[in-house]
Write an enzyme that holds these catalytic residues in place. Structure first.
Site, mmCIF file in Angstrom:
data_model
loop_
_atom_site.group_PDB
_atom_site.id
_atom_site.type_symbol
_atom_site.label_atom_id
_atom_site.label_comp_id
_atom_site.label_asym_id
_atom_site.label_seq_id
_atom_site.Cartn_x
_atom_site.Cartn_y
_atom_site.Cartn_z
ATOM 1 N N GLU A 1 34.206 42.417 42.718
ATOM 2 C CA GLU A 1 35.030 43.629 42.794
ATOM 3 C C GLU A 1 35.557 43.831 44.210
ATOM 4 O OE1 GLU A 1 33.142 46.320 39.203
ATOM 5 O OE2 GLU A 1 32.237 46.467 41.195
ATOM 6 N N GLU B 1 26.870 41.756 35.134
ATOM 7 C CA GLU B 1 26.300 43.085 34.910
ATOM 8 C C GLU B 1 25.801 43.283 33.480
ATOM 9 O OE1 GLU B 1 28.867 43.864 38.549
ATOM 10 O OE2 GLU B 1 28.838 42.504 36.831
#
Length: 265
Positions: A116, A136
């Site tokens: 990210e 994740e």
């Protein structure tokens, strides 16, 4: 050239108009709340310094760019929804008004919040051994920013596969899908990133600022609405550019067949 002390989790190196930001938190360069806040301060200072035009962000060491959130710090009490600082997680993705280019030099493992962070940059260069993932889902949580950004950057089905399975991809596949601009040997990565940064920094800073604001403003706008805001000078960077000395200098330099001298005003 100016370097910060070498013992902090975020090191900076300044050369000309270029700022290098190195995440240095052994063993893996994971980001906790304190580091995220520090990164936000570094990138805010970069944004507000008129003499800096381009930033490079990379990780220390040969193995990790950044794996994202520091799970050990989270287990010790760092709240996932805590205070990440002025720029949000990693100092970049929510920093308002950042109208300067940022290059990610991905020197190794780049996953979770580290991916990210890279997605918050404008250009991504990768070492040959770099790998990318959004794991994740395996931890029972969501890659929130990547869920928004990744399907807009690479083919939808590839992005969804990464999000839904946590599958790892290597630098070659990342390049094939357009996630990475260029791949370089590890020992040349920073040299190539610096060369690109110097090339970009030699350009007109007011135009670069306008490009970044236009792209950001137009992301969720209809074409004509976005174009109207540009032509009517409703974006601050565009208004500043169209009334600037640099705009006239560009025209004069072209007519006189010489290199322009950009002053940022």
């Amino acid at each position: 050239m100016t370097d910060t002390p070498q013992n902090g989790p975020v090191r900076t190196r300044r050369e000309g108009h270029v700022l290098e930001v190195t995440l240095d938190r052994p063993k893996a360069n994971a980001i906790d709340l304190a580091t995220s806040r520090l990164m936000g301060e570094v990138f805010r200072a970069f944004r507000d310094d008129p003499d800096l035009r381009v930033a490079i962000v990379t990780g220390a060491g040969p193995k990790f760019f950044c794996p994202g959130w520091d799970l050990k710090a989270a287990a010790a009490g760092d709240a996932v929804d805590g205070d990440y600082g002025v720029g949000g997680f990693g100092g970049l993705q929510e920093l308002p008004g950042l109208n300067k280019p940022v290059i990610a030099a991905v020197n190794g493992i780049c996953c979770g919040g580290g991916l990210e962070l890279a997605l918050s940059c404008d250009i991504i260069l990768a070492a040959e051994h770099a790998t990318f993932a959004l794991p994740e889902i395996r931890s029972g949580t969501v890659a929130d920013a990547a869920s928004i950004k990744l399907p807009k950057r690479i083919p939808y089905h590839i992005a969804m596969e990464m999000l839904l399975t946590g599958r790892w991809i290597d630098a070659q596949e990342a390049h094939r899908w357009g996630l990475v601009n260029r791949i370089h040997p590890a020992d040349r990565l920073m040299e190539e990133a610096r060369a690109m940064a110097r090339h970009i920094a030699s350009g007109p800073p007011l135009v670069m600022a306008a490009i970044k604001e236009i792209v950001r403003d137009a992301e969720d706008s209809k074409f004509q609405d976005a174009l109207n805001r540009i032509t009517k000078r409703q974006l601050p960077t565009v208004d500043r550019l169209y009334g600037s000395e640099d705009l006239k200098e560009g025209f004069r330099a072209f007519a006189e067949k010489r290199d322009p001298v950009w002053k940022g005003r």
